[in-house]
Design an enzyme around this catalytic site. Structure first.
Site, PDB file in Angstrom:
ATOM      1  N   ASP A 152      -1.874 -12.434   5.254  1.00  0.00           N
ATOM      2  CA  ASP A 152      -3.058 -13.141   6.122  1.00  0.00           C
ATOM      3  C   ASP A 152      -4.270 -12.930   5.269  1.00  0.00           C
ATOM      4  O   ASP A 152      -4.961 -13.897   5.135  1.00  0.00           O
ATOM      5  CB  ASP A 152      -3.312 -12.598   7.295  1.00  0.00           C
ATOM      6  CG  ASP A 152      -4.152 -13.061   8.204  1.00  0.00           C
ATOM      7  OD1 ASP A 152      -4.223 -14.497   8.106  1.00  0.00           O
ATOM      8  OD2 ASP A 152      -4.981 -12.549   8.753  1.00  0.00           O
ATOM      9  N   LYS A 201       0.817  -1.173   0.116  1.00  0.00           N
ATOM     10  CA  LYS A 201      -0.003  -0.079  -0.002  1.00  0.00           C
ATOM     11  C   LYS A 201       0.965   1.242   0.096  1.00  0.00           C
ATOM     12  O   LYS A 201       0.816   1.898   0.727  1.00  0.00           O
ATOM     13  CB  LYS A 201      -0.843  -0.066   1.203  1.00  0.00           C
ATOM     14  CG  LYS A 201      -1.989   0.886   1.159  1.00  0.00           C
ATOM     15  CD  LYS A 201      -3.155   0.770   0.237  1.00  0.00           C
ATOM     16  CE  LYS A 201      -4.014   2.006   0.253  1.00  0.00           C
ATOM     17  NZ  LYS A 201      -5.200   1.792  -0.602  1.00  0.00           N
ATOM     18  N   ASP A 238      -5.533  -3.089  -2.091  1.00  0.00           N
ATOM     19  CA  ASP A 238      -6.742  -3.152  -2.564  1.00  0.00           C
ATOM     20  C   ASP A 238      -7.029  -3.624  -4.062  1.00  0.00           C
ATOM     21  O   ASP A 238      -7.856  -4.498  -4.161  1.00  0.00           O
ATOM     22  CB  ASP A 238      -7.365  -1.733  -2.183  1.00  0.00           C
ATOM     23  CG  ASP A 238      -6.581  -0.709  -2.958  1.00  0.00           C
ATOM     24  OD1 ASP A 238      -5.612  -0.843  -3.278  1.00  0.00           O
ATOM     25  OD2 ASP A 238      -7.248   0.623  -2.947  1.00  0.00           O
ATOM     26  N   ASP A 247      -6.306 -16.117   2.554  1.00  0.00           N
ATOM     27  CA  ASP A 247      -7.734 -16.580   2.747  1.00  0.00           C
ATOM     28  C   ASP A 247      -8.437 -16.185   1.585  1.00  0.00           C
ATOM     29  O   ASP A 247      -9.412 -17.144   1.207  1.00  0.00           O
ATOM     30  CB  ASP A 247      -8.260 -15.947   4.080  1.00  0.00           C
ATOM     31  CG  ASP A 247      -8.116 -16.770   5.258  1.00  0.00           C
ATOM     32  OD1 ASP A 247      -7.135 -17.256   5.397  1.00  0.00           O
ATOM     33  OD2 ASP A 247      -9.007 -16.692   6.264  1.00  0.00           O
TER      34      ASP A 247
END
Ligand code: IPM
Ligand code: MG
Length: 373
Positions: free
Chosen positions: A247, A191, A223, A251
Site C-alpha cells: 500500500d 522487514k 525502509d 503510493d
C-alpha cells in the site's frame, strides 16, 4: 479472439469515482463498437454512498452482483466525514476490504511507468526516473489489514499481522511467473530483520526460487526499499510485498509517473477480477471536472488484457499515449491548456474508435501485464 459479451459490475463509489468511471466506460464502449464486443454494465453501490443509502458499505446486492460479473470496475471510495472520525462504527473502507476478501482477490498488481512526455511533471529528477517500468505485486487479503484488531482492557490497541505459507506462495508464484516474462528480476520487500511474518515471506520465496531458475531474486528491507524506489527506480522489475508495505510503496512509486491519476491496478485471485485506479476518492475535486480519468481508463486496459483481448488493450493504451503526447490532459499535468475529465475521456474514446492509428502511436506504453492476468 472472437466477439465477446461480458458483464461488468461497476462500483463507481465516492468523490471522483463516478466521474472517472464514466470516462472508463466511454472508452470500453468505444472498444465494443470498434471490435464488435458487447459490454453490459451493472451499477452498484459501495463505500460512503452505500452507507448513506443502506447503512452498509458493501450491501449484499452489491456483493452478489460482483460474483455474477465477469469483472468488476471500481472508481474510488472514501469520504472525509469518516476519515476525521476515528470512532465511526462503519467506514467506507470496510466495504472495499470485505469485497477484496469475499472475492478472494489476493494479488493486487500495480504497474508504474515513467512516461517520457511526462518526465518533467515528476518532482523527481528526469534522469533518475526515465525508463522506469516496474510492477508491484501487493498481497491484498492478509496481513495486518485482516488480522485480529481491538482494544485491551487497559485501553491499548492492537492489530495482528499473520501470514500463512499458502497465502505467501500463491502470490509469490504469480510474481515469479510475471518476472519470468519481463526482465527476470524479483525483489521481495519485507522487514525480515524485525518481523516474523517477513521471515516467513523470505523462507517461502527462497523455497520457490529454484522452480524459476531464470528469475534472479533479491531482498530489500522496506525502509531501504522506500528510499531505493525514488533514488533509483530503474533497478526494479517486479516487486513482491505484503499488504501494508505494498500500500505504502505503491503510493510512493506513483510519484515517478508524475501523477497519482495515471496509475491503474488489477486485483486477481480465486474468482472474478477487479480493476481500479490506485488513487482515492479525492473529494476536493469531486464534481469539478478536473479529475484525471487515465488511471481508470488504463484499469480498463488491464481488464481487457484479463479477458484475453490484447489487441483491444493495446488500442486503449495507444490512445492514452496519444492523449499524453498531444497534451490532452487534466490540469495537474497540463496547467496551461487543461482539458476536463470528460474531454480527456472523449478524446481517448475517439482515438480508440478511429481505425487509422498510425504505427507511431502503437508502441506499447509499457503497462506490460498481458501475460500474468
Ligand atoms: C488502496 C487504498 C486502500 C488500502 C484503502 C482505501 C482501504 O489505500 O487500495 O491502496 O489501504 O488498501
Ligand atoms: Mg493505498
Amino acid at each position: 479472439m472472437g466477439i465477446l459479451s461480458k458483464k461488468i459490475t461497476v462500483l463507481a463509489g465516492d468523490g471522483i469515482g463516478p466521474e472517472v468511471c464514466r470516462e472508463a466506460i466511454k472508452v470500453l464502449d468505444a472498444v465494443a463498437e470498434r471490435f464488435g464486443h458487447a459490454f453490459d454494465y451493472d451499477h452498484q453501490l459501495m463505500g460512503a454512498c452505500a452507507i448513506d443509502a443502506t447503512g452498509n458499505p458493501l450491501p449484499e446486492a452489491t456483493l452478489q452482483a460482483c460474483f455474477r460479473a465477469d469483472a468488476v470496475l471500481l472508481g474510488a471510495i472514501g469520504d472525509p466525514k469518516y476519515d476525521h472520525n476515528p470512532a465511526a462504527p462503519v467506514r467506507p473502507e470496510q466495504g472495499l476490504l470485505r469485497l477484496r476478501k469475499a472475492l478472494g482477490l489476493f494479488a493486487n498488481i500495480r504497474p508504474v511507468t515513467a512516461y517520457d512526455v511526462l518526465l518533467a511533471h515528476s518532482p523527481l529528477r528526469p534522469e533518475r526516473i526515465q525508463g522506469t517500468d516496474l510492477l508491484i505485486f501487493r498481497e491484498l487479503t492478509g496481513g495486518i489489514y485482516f488480522g485480529e484488531k481491538g482494544r485491551t482492557d487497559d485501553g491499548a490497541a492492537y492489530d495482528h499481522c499473520t501470514y500463512s505459507q499458502a497465502e505467501i506462495e500463491r502470490i509469490a508464484h504469480l510474481a515469479f511467473q510475471s518476472a519470468a516474462t519481463r526482465r527476470r528480476q524479483l525483489t521481495l520487500v519485507d522487514k525480515a530483520n524485525v518481523l516474523e511474518t517477513s521471515r516467513l515471506w523470505r523462507e517461502v520465496v527462497q523455497q520457490l526460487a529454484p522452480a524459476y531458475p531464470t528469475v534472479q531474486v533479491d531482498y530489500l528491507f522496506v525502509d531501504n526499499a522506500a528510499m531505493q524506489v525514488i533514488l533509483n527506480p530503474r533497478q526494479f522489475d517486479v516487486i513482491l510485498t505484503e499488504n501494508m508495505f505494498g500500500d505504502i510503496i505503491s503510493d510512493e512509486a506513483s510519484v515517478i509517473a508524475g501523477s497519482l491519476g495515471l496509475l491503474p491496478s488489477a486485483s486477481v485471485g480465486s474468482t472474478v477480477a477487479l480493476f481500479e485506479p490506485i488513487h482515492g476518492s479525492y473529494p476536493q475535486a469531486a464534481g469539478k471536472g478536473i479529475a484525471n480519468p487515465i488511471a481508470a481508463i488504463l484499469s480498463v486496459a488491464l481488464m481487457l488484457e484479463h479477458f484475453g483481448l490484447l489487441e483491444e488493450a493495446e488500442a486503449v493504451k495507444a490512445a492514452v499515449q496519444q492523449a499524453l503526447t498531444q497534451g490532452v490532459l487534466t490540469p495537474e499535468l497540463n496547467a496551461d491548456q487543461p482539458s476536463g475529465t470528460a474531454q480527456v475521456g472523449s478524446y481517448i474514446a475517439a482515438q480508440v474508435a478511429a481505425h487509422d492509428e498510425s504505427p507511431l502511436y502503437l508502441e506499447n506504453i509499457g503497462v506490460g501485464l498481458s501475460t500474468i492476468i
